[in-house]
Design an enzyme around this catalytic site. Structure first.
Site: not given
Ligand code: FES
Length: 123
Positions: A35, A104
């Site tokens: 990402c 994350c």
């Protein structure tokens, strides 16, 4: 059901411990190649206690919320305890993250690990 918990939204909107510690003695920077998000953790460790912790995150809302929560979970804690912080604990403290956003919280765990590793190298 809302995709993100109230806690995630709160830590995303009002992240705790954002910034830089000028005299940090442990700094860790990690990124996720997929990402492109980047997280940097600053630790000020004294007598094996995390006296202060700050972060800079260039990333998604879940990464910001995860770093904010992770700093809250280790601030003032013994180093040994901070070392054991898992991404699951961060996600749980946020009342959960969607499955595809769990990475994350991994970033937050890795950033803290990297900062502690840096601290150990400097000693
Ligand atoms: Fe990459 Fe959240 S999407 S850290």
């Amino acid at each position: 059901m809302a995709l993100y918990s109230e806690k995630v939204m709160d830590h995303f909107r009002n992240p705790r411990n954002v910034g830089v510690i000028e005299d940090a003695n442990g700094i860790g920077e990690v990124g996720n190649a997929k990402c492109g998000d980047i997280m940097k953790m600053y630790l000020k460790i004294e007598d094996d206690i995390i006296k202060d912790v700050k972060f800079e995150t260039f990333g998604c809302g879940s990464a910001i919320a995860s770093s904010s929560m992770a700093t809250e979970l280790i601030k003032g804690k013994p180093l040994e305890e901070a070392k054991k912080l898992t991404n699951q604990a961060v996600a749980e403290a946020l009342d959960g993250l969607p499955d595809y956003k769990m990475h994350c919280s991994v970033l937050a765990q890795e950033a803290i690990e990297a900062a502690i590793e840096d601290y150990n190298k400097r000693k």
